[in-house]
Design a protein around this motif. Structure first.
Motif, PDB file in Angstrom:
ATOM      1  N   UNK A 353      24.433  78.769 -82.913  1.00 57.67           N
ATOM      2  CA  UNK A 353      24.222  79.872 -81.982  1.00 57.67           C
ATOM      3  C   UNK A 353      25.365  79.944 -80.970  1.00 57.67           C
ATOM      4  N   UNK A 354      25.785  78.777 -80.484  1.00 56.19           N
ATOM      5  CA  UNK A 354      26.869  78.753 -79.492  1.00 56.19           C
ATOM      6  C   UNK A 354      28.180  79.266 -80.094  1.00 56.19           C
ATOM      7  N   UNK A 355      28.419  78.889 -81.331  1.00 57.39           N
ATOM      8  CA  UNK A 355      29.638  79.366 -81.995  1.00 57.39           C
ATOM      9  C   UNK A 355      29.615  80.888 -82.129  1.00 57.39           C
ATOM     10  N   UNK A 356      28.430  81.419 -82.467  1.00 60.53           N
ATOM     11  CA  UNK A 356      28.301  82.874 -82.591  1.00 60.53           C
ATOM     12  C   UNK A 356      28.565  83.542 -81.251  1.00 60.53           C
ATOM     13  N   UNK A 357      27.992  82.963 -80.204  1.00 62.39           N
ATOM     14  CA  UNK A 357      28.211  83.510 -78.858  1.00 62.39           C
ATOM     15  C   UNK A 357      29.687  83.520 -78.502  1.00 62.39           C
ATOM     16  N   UNK A 358      30.399  82.482 -78.960  1.00 64.65           N
ATOM     17  CA  UNK A 358      31.807  82.355 -78.606  1.00 64.65           C
ATOM     18  C   UNK A 358      32.678  83.251 -79.480  1.00 64.65           C
TER      19      UNK A 358
END
Lengths: 528, 308
Positions: A353-358
């Protein structure tokens, strides 16, 4: 009558066994690495110091867990911001019978730059500006600024005899004088007999040692670099004790009734380091083109990388249980490691999820470089990391390579993500945080091994303040705060704290394993 | 050899500054610069090389970065250990391998010959580190007959220590010697067998038999002589290779020889040792090949005169 006879014969047998024990007074140790010279000032390598501690004493002693203890200096205190006073132990004699005095300390400190090899001991006396002899047993050390950790540095300051080593203190003469034994005169528990490079180091007891007489009349340290061969030498009865048992062998030895193992947490923590330059060479988009902007600058990406790592699996599977999950880049309990450091969790879903946000919903590609031959398990940990990263969408090309290629390339800043072990050899934070986490500032002599461009002004400020703070409690708090901040930033991501294993024959030896992995014969005693 | 030294020099330079591996990681820049200058590594490459060359011409190979003793002393102190181990292994391999091979070639269909050939295949294909460990496990750990590592007692002759003159030293040499000789042994068996089979079918042997010579005379006098040229060639090459690169065996048995020295020097990027060592190895191969060529003339007089 019969009873008495039995009792007497039992006693007689008992005495014979004791007498046999008394004859077995040679300790033979199989070590992975030996010294590089018999000159204690030539090399700062751990294995070098390990051997030297038999013949020479250090000014300040580091205990089993690297706590600072009196050595040849009985006590020390700062007099002002730039002066330390050391009171020296009285009545200590060198192996040739001469007295140990302040002159020998001054001589030893000033000798180091003259004879040092490439693995230089100068790092331990770099803060010293001047040495002043007050009387035979008092010296004042002037430093180039407030040097709070000077006593910690001096745990590697070996004292040689100013008389015996007088003529052997240049680059050309030092090896000759010390390897031949002419200048190898120390105050340590054992006297030098013979040594050859990569061969055996033979020592005999110094009966007048100031700590008391050692248990072994003779000590032989055999250098056997291959892990399996070293263990075989133990099983074949050629040596009494071996160090650095590999994790695979350790598992087998658990089931071996004839062998006893000794386990200690080591000073080494494996760290993943992430490059913080605007443009980094080895992070690519999914087509393999180098990314314009370095994604590792984004805290979310770094957090995702941290969350992708399963440290329990690392320890249990990769290291066969021989290690501990690490949450800070120094072992727990060392001066400056913090109980409040970031708790590490494994959460691949959140990582995705964090990678997607980034901005990387499909992940990215990157190269990961590690040493493969420096510390136990380093190559395997590297492989493990690659698989864990791949699971959250970071396609990782794993390169576990020899240290002689890795370190020069790392110094040239060729890597984006890289992992190696770091040992907190002095047992306190200035050594580790000062070198790794301060921004690179040659004028302050800080950040020399910062190969990530990590720069956090708050951390810099804390580290600078701590380096000057002479009050121990305040200094500890400053380092702990710095540690907490550095861990939050996740540029240095700790993985596992390694453990070291020794093995000996069951019931033969008493030994307390040391955190610095030294194998010191004086502190090992026969069990019978 | 000049080319060799250039290649090694540039090769090590390409890996990086050797001192990067050796300087302690927390050394500040001023200490780093001091050390680099002290070992002359701040100079441009051509000047480092030139200094090196001038020194070598005066017989000075420089000092080891790691041990701070003259490189030549370091290499010479390790040479006897390797020399005796390699000679033991290669001579042993040859003296056992050639007769076995000749026998296998003489009676190609006997089951004992097939066993010999099977052995030679094992010698070729089983990795020597594995054999080494198995030998240690069997003879040192389980049976406890032989020591697992080291060189044992030595006797000083001409100021250097030799192990093969003491019983204890010999017992230390046996396991690594056997380990090292396996490959040579296998090679010798195959060569001798192939040679023998070929020669046995030639007219020389037929006429010999017709002339009433005994089989043993034919084998010893004629066959052995005729197959000897390839064997001597390979013997020389094996001797050279074993001397220079017995790395695996020396590491496993902690034999303090040259192979171990060079591998340690490579991991530490100890350039003076690497360069000097490789130059000496080149010299060694050239010498061995010269000796072999001279031996050819002894074995086969036809090679003298015109063709030489």
């Amino acid at each position: 009558m019969l009873k008495n006879l039995i009792r007497m014969s039992v006693m007689a047998i008992g005495m014979m066994v004791m007498a046999a024990g008394a004859f077995a007074q040679t300790l033979t140790v199989g070590v992975r690495g030996g010294p590089e010279s018999m000159d204690p000032h030539y090399s700062a390598l751990g294995v070098h110091a390990d051997a030297m501690k038999h013949v020479f004493d250090t000014l300040v002693w580091s205990g089993d867990n690297l706590q600072v203890e009196p050595g040849l200096a009985e006590s020390w205190r700062p007099i002002d911001d730039t002066t330390w006073e050391f009171k020296l132990r009285k009545g200590v004699k060198f192996h040739d019978g001469s007295d140990f005095t302040a002159e020998d300390v001054k001589f030893s400190i000033e000798r180091i730059p003259e004879v040092t090899g490439p693995t230089t001991l100068m790092i331990y006396v770099r803060r010293v500006k001047d040495v002043e002899i007050i009387d035979d047993h008092t010296i004042h050390i002037k430093t180039d600024g407030p040097a709070a950790t000077l006593p910690n540095d001096f745990v590697r300051l070996f004292i040689v005899s100013s008389k015996a080593a007088k003529d052997y203190s240049t680059k050309e003469t030092a090896a000759e004088g010390f390897n031949s034994g002419k200048a190898t005169v120390g105050t340590g528990p054992y006297k030098y007999v013979s040594w050859e490079p990569k061969g055996d180091l033979v020592l005999e007891r110094n009966d007048d040692y100031w700590r008391g007489k050692g248990a072994w009349e003779k000590v032989v340290r055999k250098e056997i670099p291959n892990d399996s061969s070293r263990l075989a030498a133990l099983k074949a009865g050629q040596v009494d004790l071996v160090n650095y048992v590999s994790s695979a062998d350790w598992l087998t030895l658990q089931a071996d009734a004839d062998t006893e193992t000794y386990l200690a947490d080591s000073v080494y923590v494996m760290n993943l380091q992430l490059d913080q330059r605007e443009k980094t060479p080895q992070v690519y988009d999914l087509d393999g083109n180098v990314l314009e902007k370095n994604p590792l600058l984004d805290p979310k990406v770094r957090e995702a990388i941290d969350l992708a790592i399963d440290r329990d699996i690392m320890v249990e599977v990769v290291l066969e249980g021989l290690g501990r999950p690490a949450r800070q880049i120094m072992p727990e309990g060392f001066f400056g490691s913090s109980d409040n450091a970031l708790k590490r969790v494994h959460d691949p879903e959140k990582a995705k999820a964090l990678l997607a946000e980034a901005g990387f919903p499909n992940g990215f590609k990157m190269d990961l470089y590690c040493t493969s031959d420096r510390l136990p398990g380093d190559g395997a940990i590297c492989q493990g990391l690659g698989q864990m990263f791949a699971k959250v969408g970071i396609q990782t090309d794993v390169n576990a390579i020899t240290r002689s290629v890795y370190f020069p390339a790392q110094a040239k800043r060729e890597y984006s993500a890289f992992m190696n072990g770091w040992g907190t050899l002095t047992g306190e934070a200035s050594y580790t945080l000062g070198s790794l986490a301060h921004s690179n500032a040659p004028d302050l002599k800080l950040g020399a091994f910062n190969r990530t461009d990590y720069a956090n002004p708050e951390v810099d400020k804390l580290l600078q303040a701590a380096g000057k703070e002479l009050d121990e409690k305040t200094r500890r708090e400053l380092y702990e705060q710095a540690m907490e901040k550095i861990m939050m930033d996740r540029v240095y991501i700790p993985l596992v704290n390694l453990q070291a294993v020794w093995a000996g024959n069951k019931g033969e030896l008493n030994m307390v394993p040391r955190t610095d992995e030294d194998t010191l014969a004086f502190f090992i005693t026969p069990a019978k | 050899m000049l080319v060799m030294s250039v290649i090694v020099f540039v090769g090590v330079y390409a890996i990086g500054n050797p001192l990067e591996v050796l300087i302690p990681p927390d050394a500040p820049q001023d200490v780093r610069d001091f050390i680099i200058a002290r070992f002359g590594l701040d100079q441009p490459l051509w000047r480092q090389y030139l200094t090196f060359l001038v020194n070598v011409l005066q017989g000075d190979f420089g000092y080891s970065f790691v041990y701070n003793i003259p490189v030549l002393d370091l290499i010479l102190s390790r040479l006897p250990a390797t020399l005796e181990l390699a000679s033991f292994a290669v001579l042993g391999g040859a003296f056992i391998g050639v007769p076995l091979g000749v026998y296998a070639g003489y009676r190609p269909n006997a089951s004992s010959s097939k066993a010999i050939m099977g052995l030679s295949i094992l010698g070729f294909s089983v990795p020597s580190f594995w054999v080494g460990l198995i030998l240690i496990l069997t003879f040192a750990v389980s049976l406890g007959w032989l020591p697992a590592s080291g060189r044992g007692d030595t006797v000083e002759i001409f100021g250097v220590g030799w192990s093969f003159l003491t019983l204890n030293g010999l017992s230390h040499m046996l396991l690594p010697g056997v380990n090292l000789s396996l490959f040579t042994l296998a090679m010798m068996i195959r060569l001798a067998r192939a040679g023998t089979r070929e020669i046995m079918l030639t007219d020389t042997v037929k006429f010999g038999r017709a002339a009433g010579l005994s089989e043993s005379t034919i084998l010893l006098r004629h066959v052995l002589k005729l197959i000897s040229i390839p064997i001597v060639t390979v013997f020389g090459l094996e001797l050279g290779t074993t001397l220079a690169f017995a790395v695996v065996t020396e590491t496993i048995f902690s034999w303090p020889g040259l192979g171990k020295l060079i591998i340690d020097s490579i991991t530490n990027l100890d350039r003076p040792v690497m360069v000097a060592y490789l130059i000496l190895v080149a010299l060694l191969f050239v010498t061995i090949n010269l000796v072999i060529d001279l031996t050819y003339r002894l074995l086969d007089p036809r090679l003298g005169g015109r063709s030489a």
